[in-house]
Design a protein around this motif. Sequence first.
Motif, mmCIF file in Angstrom:
data_model
loop_
_atom_site.group_PDB
_atom_site.id
_atom_site.type_symbol
_atom_site.label_atom_id
_atom_site.label_comp_id
_atom_site.label_asym_id
_atom_site.label_seq_id
_atom_site.Cartn_x
_atom_site.Cartn_y
_atom_site.Cartn_z
ATOM 1 N N ASN A 1 1.275 -2.686 -13.003
ATOM 2 C CA ASN A 1 0.707 -3.409 -12.016
ATOM 3 C C ASN A 1 1.579 -3.032 -10.785
ATOM 4 N N ILE A 2 0.965 -2.874 -9.683
ATOM 5 C CA ILE A 2 1.818 -2.662 -8.297
ATOM 6 C C ILE A 2 0.769 -2.980 -7.425
ATOM 7 N N ALA A 3 1.301 -3.687 -6.377
ATOM 8 C CA ALA A 3 0.462 -3.992 -5.173
ATOM 9 C C ALA A 3 1.278 -4.415 -3.952
ATOM 10 N N VAL A 4 0.897 -4.158 -2.765
ATOM 11 C CA VAL A 4 1.562 -4.501 -1.374
ATOM 12 C C VAL A 4 0.400 -5.746 -0.837
ATOM 13 N N SER A 5 0.838 -6.716 -0.418
ATOM 14 C CA SER A 5 0.197 -7.591 0.270
ATOM 15 C C SER A 5 -0.587 -7.210 1.274
ATOM 16 N N TRP B 1 0.244 -3.685 4.457
ATOM 17 C CA TRP B 1 -0.210 -2.377 4.170
ATOM 18 C C TRP B 1 0.289 -1.155 5.254
ATOM 19 N N ARG B 2 0.622 0.060 4.844
ATOM 20 C CA ARG B 2 0.848 1.116 5.801
ATOM 21 C C ARG B 2 2.105 0.982 6.323
ATOM 22 N N GLN B 3 3.175 0.283 6.020
ATOM 23 C CA GLN B 3 4.314 -0.127 6.688
ATOM 24 C C GLN B 3 5.564 0.575 5.665
ATOM 25 N N GLY B 4 5.020 1.508 4.594
ATOM 26 C CA GLY B 4 6.201 1.965 3.833
ATOM 27 C C GLY B 4 6.500 1.136 2.654
ATOM 28 N N ILE B 5 5.942 -0.077 2.419
ATOM 29 C CA ILE B 5 6.420 -0.957 1.326
ATOM 30 C C ILE B 5 6.096 -0.299 -0.298
ATOM 31 N N GLY B 6 5.087 0.127 -0.094
ATOM 32 C CA GLY B 6 4.681 0.588 -1.573
ATOM 33 C C GLY B 6 5.553 1.831 -1.862
ATOM 34 N N LYS B 7 5.590 2.805 -0.907
ATOM 35 C CA LYS B 7 6.688 3.928 -1.255
ATOM 36 C C LYS B 7 8.326 3.342 -1.575
ATOM 37 N N THR B 8 8.668 2.331 -0.966
ATOM 38 C CA THR B 8 9.772 1.641 -1.175
ATOM 39 C C THR B 8 10.162 1.153 -2.444
ATOM 40 N N THR C 1 -11.252 6.081 -7.974
ATOM 41 C CA THR C 1 -11.724 5.933 -6.437
ATOM 42 C C THR C 1 -10.539 5.286 -5.572
ATOM 43 N N ASN C 2 -9.501 5.014 -5.888
ATOM 44 C CA ASN C 2 -8.351 4.274 -5.354
ATOM 45 C C ASN C 2 -7.273 5.416 -4.763
ATOM 46 N N ILE C 3 -8.045 6.017 -3.444
ATOM 47 C CA ILE C 3 -7.381 7.033 -2.643
ATOM 48 C C ILE C 3 -5.933 6.768 -2.176
ATOM 49 N N ILE D 1 -3.669 6.711 -5.176
ATOM 50 C CA ILE D 1 -3.240 8.436 -5.596
ATOM 51 C C ILE D 1 -2.662 8.905 -4.625
ATOM 52 N N SER D 2 -2.817 8.838 -3.400
ATOM 53 C CA SER D 2 -2.070 9.538 -2.382
ATOM 54 C C SER D 2 -0.644 9.199 -2.357
ATOM 55 N N LEU D 3 -0.273 7.727 -2.634
ATOM 56 C CA LEU D 3 1.045 7.242 -2.588
ATOM 57 C C LEU D 3 1.740 7.766 -3.928
ATOM 58 N N TYR D 4 1.013 7.834 -5.042
ATOM 59 C CA TYR D 4 1.903 8.523 -6.178
ATOM 60 C C TYR D 4 1.870 9.927 -5.963
ATOM 61 N N GLU D 5 1.217 10.646 -5.363
ATOM 62 C CA GLU D 5 1.324 11.809 -5.349
ATOM 63 C C GLU D 5 2.561 12.231 -4.387
ATOM 64 N N LYS D 6 2.833 11.407 -3.346
ATOM 65 C CA LYS D 6 3.730 11.550 -2.418
ATOM 66 C C LYS D 6 5.205 11.192 -3.003
ATOM 67 N N MET D 7 5.023 10.413 -4.255
ATOM 68 C CA MET D 7 6.212 9.860 -4.791
ATOM 69 C C MET D 7 6.697 10.988 -6.111
HETATM 70 C C1 LIG Z 1 -1.730 1.463 -2.947
HETATM 71 C C2 LIG Z 1 -0.864 0.353 -1.913
HETATM 72 C C3 LIG Z 1 0.081 -0.118 -3.152
HETATM 73 C C4 LIG Z 1 0.004 1.127 -0.972
HETATM 74 O O1 LIG Z 1 0.978 0.402 -0.374
HETATM 75 P P1 LIG Z 1 1.362 0.666 0.963
HETATM 76 O O2 LIG Z 1 2.675 -0.195 1.356
HETATM 77 O O3 LIG Z 1 0.357 0.284 1.955
HETATM 78 O O4 LIG Z 1 1.875 2.063 0.826
HETATM 79 P P2 LIG Z 1 2.767 3.045 2.010
HETATM 80 O O5 LIG Z 1 2.650 2.466 3.302
HETATM 81 O O6 LIG Z 1 4.136 2.981 1.431
HETATM 82 O O7 LIG Z 1 2.316 4.479 2.001
HETATM 83 C C5 LIG Z 1 2.691 5.442 1.344
HETATM 84 C C6 LIG Z 1 1.622 6.600 1.397
HETATM 85 O O8 LIG Z 1 0.336 6.071 0.579
HETATM 86 C C7 LIG Z 1 -0.670 6.478 1.024
HETATM 87 N N1 LIG Z 1 -1.466 5.343 1.552
HETATM 88 C C8 LIG Z 1 -1.522 4.183 1.641
HETATM 89 N N2 LIG Z 1 -2.384 3.445 2.059
HETATM 90 C C9 LIG Z 1 -3.490 4.590 2.405
HETATM 91 C C10 LIG Z 1 -4.633 4.414 2.766
HETATM 92 N N3 LIG Z 1 -5.372 3.251 3.156
HETATM 93 N N4 LIG Z 1 -5.414 5.346 2.782
HETATM 94 C C11 LIG Z 1 -4.852 6.618 2.343
HETATM 95 N N5 LIG Z 1 -3.726 6.856 2.083
HETATM 96 C C12 LIG Z 1 -3.083 5.654 1.944
HETATM 97 C C13 LIG Z 1 -0.535 7.464 1.934
HETATM 98 O O9 LIG Z 1 -0.140 8.842 1.631
HETATM 99 C C14 LIG Z 1 0.952 6.699 2.632
HETATM 100 O O10 LIG Z 1 1.604 7.539 3.330
HETATM 101 P P3 LIG Z 1 1.660 7.918 4.976
HETATM 102 O O11 LIG Z 1 1.747 6.431 5.579
HETATM 103 O O12 LIG Z 1 2.964 8.669 5.227
HETATM 104 O O13 LIG Z 1 0.410 8.409 5.223
HETATM 105 C C15 LIG Z 1 -1.526 -0.654 -1.509
HETATM 106 O O14 LIG Z 1 -2.713 -0.145 -0.469
HETATM 107 C C16 LIG Z 1 -2.137 -1.734 -2.295
HETATM 108 O O15 LIG Z 1 -1.542 -2.804 -2.700
HETATM 109 N N6 LIG Z 1 -3.623 -1.628 -2.821
HETATM 110 C C17 LIG Z 1 -4.112 -2.555 -3.593
HETATM 111 C C18 LIG Z 1 -3.694 -2.501 -4.776
HETATM 112 C C19 LIG Z 1 -3.534 -1.382 -5.753
HETATM 113 O O16 LIG Z 1 -4.648 -0.364 -5.586
HETATM 114 N N7 LIG Z 1 -2.435 -0.823 -6.456
HETATM 115 C C20 LIG Z 1 -2.265 0.465 -7.130
HETATM 116 C C21 LIG Z 1 -2.991 0.105 -8.544
HETATM 117 S S1 LIG Z 1 -3.059 1.371 -9.575
#
Ligand SMILES: CC(C)(COP(=O)(O)OP(=O)(O)OC[C@H]1O[C@@H](n2cnc3c(N)ncnc32)[C@H](O)[C@@H]1OP(=O)(O)O)[C@@H](O)C(=O)NCCC(=O)NCCS
Length: 148
Positions: free
Chosen positions: A73-77, A81-88, A112-114, A117-123
């Motif tokens: 499990n992984i999620a950001v509140s 979102w979009r502040q680099g927390i998922g990456k950190t 369907t979770n674009i 998937i984008s976050l994981y590919e970046k990492m």
């Molecule tokens: C997926 C998730 C964890 C990303 O967290 P986040 O803190 O917003 O991610 P970051 O800010 O670190 O973004 C890192 C990269 O993820 C991708 N990304 C994040 N949100 C995105 C969006 N809405 N659309 C497209 N790409 C996105 C981008 O590639 C982004 O890099 P960039 O900012 O340089 O473009 C968050 O959207 C989330 O909690 N989603 C709901 C729960 C979930 O889907 N968990 C994963 C289950 S497998």
Amino acid sequence: MDMIFKPMDESHIDRLLKIEEKCFLGDSWTRLMFESEVKNKISSFIVALSNDEEAILGYCCVWFIADFAEITNIAVSPEFWRQGIGKTILYYIIEKSKKNKCKYINLEVKSTNIAAISLYEKMGFVSVGQRKKYYKDNSDAILMTKDL
Ligand SMILES: CC(C)(COP(=O)(O)OP(=O)(O)OC[C@H]1O[C@@H](n2cnc3c(N)ncnc32)[C@H](O)[C@@H]1OP(=O)(O)O)[C@@H](O)C(=O)NCCC(=O)NCCS
């Protein structure tokens, strides 16, 4: 953004359930699932807190199994979102897995979770397979892995 990582405990669960509802809609973890991770010996469930420790920014649950790690499990509140927390958070888990001598990290994600998937590919995760109609809504699971 600065954050503090702490092991998840019972005091976090009410807030985790609220974040989980917003992030996963009808597919969220239950209280029982969070509670069982506190006791699960192979599980490391970390919460990422704001510096004043008031807000839960995000969280990740990882299982250490033999020589690999599995992100369950992984999620950001959503407010953060979009502040680099998922990456950190992922970076922290990757480093923790290396310290635990894991050779690779696996995870599953909805096809369907674009955003995820984008976050994981970046990492550095790569797709290695799929499970057809794996989720409740009939969407496929993509299996991803990262060599450490
Ligand atoms: C997926 C998730 C964890 C990303 O967290 P986040 O803190 O917003 O991610 P970051 O800010 O670190 O973004 C890192 C990269 O993820 C991708 N990304 C994040 N949100 C995105 C969006 N809405 N659309 C497209 N790409 C996105 C981008 O590639 C982004 O890099 P960039 O900012 O340089 O473009 C968050 O959207 C989330 O909690 N989603 C709901 C729960 C979930 O889907 N968990 C994963 C289950 S497998």
